[in-house]
Motif scaffolding. Sequence first.
Motif, PDB file in Angstrom:
ATOM      1  N   LEU A 165      25.074 -31.107  38.593  1.00 24.90           N
ATOM      2  CA  LEU A 165      25.408 -31.413  37.207  1.00 24.90           C
ATOM      3  C   LEU A 165      26.239 -30.309  36.571  1.00 24.90           C
ATOM      4  O   LEU A 165      27.232 -30.569  35.884  1.00 24.90           O
ATOM      5  N   PHE A 166      25.849 -29.056  36.787  1.00 28.55           N
ATOM      6  CA  PHE A 166      26.571 -27.930  36.187  1.00 28.55           C
ATOM      7  C   PHE A 166      27.902 -27.692  36.891  1.00 28.55           C
ATOM      8  O   PHE A 166      28.901 -27.362  36.247  1.00 28.55           O
ATOM      9  N   THR A 167      27.938 -27.870  38.211  1.00 29.33           N
ATOM     10  CA  THR A 167      29.179 -27.647  38.953  1.00 29.33           C
ATOM     11  C   THR A 167      30.248 -28.643  38.529  1.00 29.33           C
ATOM     12  O   THR A 167      31.438 -28.296  38.450  1.00 29.33           O
ATOM     13  N   ALA A 168      29.837 -29.884  38.248  1.00 32.03           N
ATOM     14  CA  ALA A 168      30.813 -30.901  37.838  1.00 32.03           C
ATOM     15  C   ALA A 168      31.545 -30.514  36.558  1.00 32.03           C
ATOM     16  O   ALA A 168      32.669 -30.956  36.320  1.00 32.03           O
ATOM     17  N   LEU A 169      30.914 -29.669  35.750  1.00 42.73           N
ATOM     18  CA  LEU A 169      31.534 -29.218  34.491  1.00 42.73           C
ATOM     19  C   LEU A 169      32.034 -27.783  34.573  1.00 42.73           C
ATOM     20  O   LEU A 169      32.449 -27.210  33.562  1.00 42.73           O
ATOM     21  N   GLY A 170      31.961 -27.196  35.779  1.00 40.79           N
ATOM     22  CA  GLY A 170      32.438 -25.823  35.950  1.00 40.79           C
ATOM     23  C   GLY A 170      31.562 -24.791  35.265  1.00 40.79           C
ATOM     24  O   GLY A 170      32.064 -23.824  34.698  1.00 40.79           O
ATOM     25  N   LEU A 171      30.246 -24.985  35.313  1.00 39.03           N
ATOM     26  CA  LEU A 171      29.318 -24.115  34.586  1.00 39.03           C
ATOM     27  C   LEU A 171      28.345 -23.407  35.524  1.00 39.03           C
ATOM     28  O   LEU A 171      27.174 -23.227  35.201  1.00 39.03           O
ATOM     29  N   ASN A 172      28.811 -22.997  36.682  1.00 35.96           N
ATOM     30  CA  ASN A 172      27.929 -22.332  37.646  1.00 35.96           C
ATOM     31  C   ASN A 172      27.343 -21.040  37.096  1.00 35.96           C
ATOM     32  O   ASN A 172      26.155 -20.757  37.255  1.00 35.96           O
ATOM     33  N   ALA A 173      28.174 -20.233  36.453  1.00 35.81           N
ATOM     34  CA  ALA A 173      27.697 -18.953  35.906  1.00 35.81           C
ATOM     35  C   ALA A 173      26.668 -19.183  34.808  1.00 35.81           C
ATOM     36  O   ALA A 173      25.667 -18.472  34.713  1.00 35.81           O
ATOM     37  N   GLU A 174      26.906 -20.197  33.972  1.00 37.62           N
ATOM     38  CA  GLU A 174      25.969 -20.498  32.883  1.00 37.62           C
ATOM     39  C   GLU A 174      24.617 -20.952  33.441  1.00 37.62           C
ATOM     40  O   GLU A 174      23.560 -20.601  32.900  1.00 37.62           O
ATOM     41  N   LEU A 175      24.636 -21.742  34.533  1.00 35.83           N
ATOM     42  CA  LEU A 175      23.386 -22.192  35.133  1.00 35.83           C
ATOM     43  C   LEU A 175      22.556 -21.011  35.619  1.00 35.83           C
ATOM     44  O   LEU A 175      21.344 -20.952  35.386  1.00 35.83           O
ATOM     45  N   HIS A 176      23.198 -20.064  36.261  1.00 35.35           N
ATOM     46  CA  HIS A 176      22.474 -18.888  36.746  1.00 35.35           C
ATOM     47  C   HIS A 176      21.864 -18.115  35.580  1.00 35.35           C
ATOM     48  O   HIS A 176      20.705 -17.672  35.654  1.00 35.35           O
ATOM     49  N   GLN A 177      22.619 -17.973  34.503  1.00 34.62           N
ATOM     50  CA  GLN A 177      22.118 -17.236  33.342  1.00 34.62           C
ATOM     51  C   GLN A 177      20.936 -17.956  32.695  1.00 34.62           C
ATOM     52  O   GLN A 177      19.956 -17.325  32.275  1.00 34.62           O
ATOM     53  N   ILE A 178      20.992 -19.286  32.631  1.00 32.43           N
ATOM     54  CA  ILE A 178      19.911 -20.066  32.014  1.00 32.43           C
ATOM     55  C   ILE A 178      18.642 -19.992  32.851  1.00 32.43           C
ATOM     56  O   ILE A 178      17.532 -19.845  32.328  1.00 32.43           O
ATOM     57  N   LEU A 179      18.785 -20.089  34.169  1.00 36.57           N
ATOM     58  CA  LEU A 179      17.605 -20.070  35.041  1.00 36.57           C
ATOM     59  C   LEU A 179      16.890 -18.725  35.001  1.00 36.57           C
ATOM     60  O   LEU A 179      15.705 -18.639  35.346  1.00 36.57           O
ATOM     61  N   GLN A 180      17.587 -17.677  34.576  1.00 33.71           N
ATOM     62  CA  GLN A 180      16.959 -16.370  34.454  1.00 33.71           C
ATOM     63  C   GLN A 180      15.943 -16.332  33.318  1.00 33.71           C
ATOM     64  O   GLN A 180      15.140 -15.394  33.224  1.00 33.71           O
ATOM     65  N   LEU A 181      15.933 -17.365  32.450  1.00 27.49           N
ATOM     66  CA  LEU A 181      14.981 -17.397  31.333  1.00 27.49           C
ATOM     67  C   LEU A 181      13.559 -17.676  31.804  1.00 27.49           C
ATOM     68  O   LEU A 181      12.607 -17.482  31.066  1.00 27.49           O
ATOM     69  N   GLY A 182      13.398 -18.183  33.034  1.00 27.82           N
ATOM     70  CA  GLY A 182      12.073 -18.322  33.629  1.00 27.82           C
ATOM     71  C   GLY A 182      11.267 -19.495  33.121  1.00 27.82           C
ATOM     72  O   GLY A 182      11.750 -20.625  33.015  1.00 27.82           O
ATOM     73  N   GLU A 183      10.014 -19.229  32.771  1.00 27.23           N
ATOM     74  CA  GLU A 183       9.046 -20.275  32.426  1.00 27.23           C
ATOM     75  C   GLU A 183       9.509 -21.204  31.306  1.00 27.23           C
ATOM     76  O   GLU A 183       9.268 -22.408  31.371  1.00 27.23           O
ATOM     77  N   PRO A 184      10.166 -20.713  30.230  1.00 25.41           N
ATOM     78  CA  PRO A 184      10.578 -21.624  29.148  1.00 25.41           C
ATOM     79  C   PRO A 184      11.494 -22.757  29.597  1.00 25.41           C
ATOM     80  O   PRO A 184      11.558 -23.787  28.941  1.00 25.41           O
ATOM     81  N   VAL A 185      12.217 -22.584  30.723  1.00 23.58           N
ATOM     82  CA  VAL A 185      13.130 -23.631  31.178  1.00 23.58           C
ATOM     83  C   VAL A 185      12.579 -24.345  32.413  1.00 23.58           C
ATOM     84  O   VAL A 185      13.331 -24.953  33.173  1.00 23.58           O
TER      85      VAL A 185
END
Length: 520
Positions: A165-185
């Motif tokens: 989903l993120f790759t289709a929009l060119g948001l690979n870096a954003e996905l990595h940053q979001i997943l670093q939020l841990g339990e809340p996501v």
Amino acid sequence: MQYAIFGANYYELSVEPNFTSSHYWRKFVRYRSRLELDYKQTSIGKSAKPQYRIFVAGTFITLLLLGCLSAYTLFASVNIEPSTESALAQQPVTTEIISLALEEAAPSPTSKQIVAAPRQPVVNTRAENPASELTAQQLVTETALANPPDKHTRVIKPGDNLSTLFTALGLNAELHQILQLGEPVQQLKSIYPNQKIHFYLQDQALVRLELETSLNRHLVITKQDQTYSVSEVVRDFDLRTRSASSTINDSLFLAGQRAGLSDAIIMQLANIFGWDIDFALDIRTGDQFAIIFQEKYLDGAKVKDGEILVAEFINAGRSYRAVRYTDSQNKTDYYSDHGHSMRKPFLRTPVDFTRISSKFDPQRLHPILNTIRAHKGVDYAAPTGTPIKAAGDGKVIFRGSKSGYGRTVIIQHGAQYSTLYAHLHRYAKQAQQGARVKQGQVIGYVGQSGMATGPHLHYEFRVNGVHRNPLTVKLPDAQPLPATEMTRFKYRTATQFAKLDELSHSLLASNDSQPEKSSD
């Protein structure tokens, strides 16, 4: 001359925004002392001491009057009404020139013409200025409206994952940053088909992400100052009450559909009375039901059914009534009009079956062995994989293969009762041997392991070790509400039962009435 110049300067500075009278007065006293000293050192000062005193006194009085006048002008300008202030701002600007009267008598390098700026209202720069803040907020809003983010909505399909989903929009870096939020996501990591996820992009950058976790709950991830924050937005449903009633001529589901009920409400009705009525075997033509329930709305549109508030089911002439009640301990359940819980210690049937393929029969002919062998339970035919539920709270005392039973689970319910579930396709992970289980908890899935001719559940009910017919055995009653709760229960449920009585009477009246024949 110098006193005159100082007085003119005093008047000019008194109208400045940062003018402070006490500060300038101290400056005036120091300047006056220096002038007095300079004057005394001149020949005129030494020979004309009385005249000097008269000159100084006159000049001081003149300057004092000028100071009072400027102070009055200063304080009057602070109290200008907003409408007056606006009017002043709109008047043509007139430049005033103050000529010093003593300039011709004794020209001095310090003497000059002072051009007074147009009078402006005094502004306290140290005070807060809400108008300025509001203007700034409006500017931010206008900027956002001028360049709103682009919204991209994706409906999750089987096989989709966050990476695709993120790759289709060119948001690979954003996905990595979001997943670093841990339990809340964590919910973002557990997406499933038909969920909706909204991407908000501004200049090709992700500024906001929304995951619809349920109809009225959204997981919201917002970017601010190059970092992401997580929140959950919960919207309250608009609850609307509705009533329905019907007479059964064929099946409960068809009667419910004729009354405009959804399958979810019909199943809810069957679950409420399922401890007292076997809806596969006990339903008779002419049975009736009446219910009052809630529907949930968002933005003026119905999104799902709510809970049944009160209901009545008449089976074979016997009335069963139930009301939804939350006790003083904040526990919600369904109770009869006498305060007895509708939830009995045992389910009458532990599986959603299609038919009973074999009943309890001590003289049954075994379909495989072709010999007379007692059938000490009931066989419920159902598709392979249909969930099997624990009939009551208890402890798993056996889980494994048991000769002709195939995969089997046995649950002990206190000292008196036990239940057996056989021919399972597989076990539920939570139903380990020795584990405690709750009524309705899934313990396995329908299969045909062991000696079986097709997928079904073989169910046995034992009382003190003796097999009893699961379809006819008298099940123990649930404990009623304590006496201390009954007064509250009757007060809180009286209105609901009154509405149910009115609905039931209307149903009976409609059934008793006969349509009139028209005459030509």
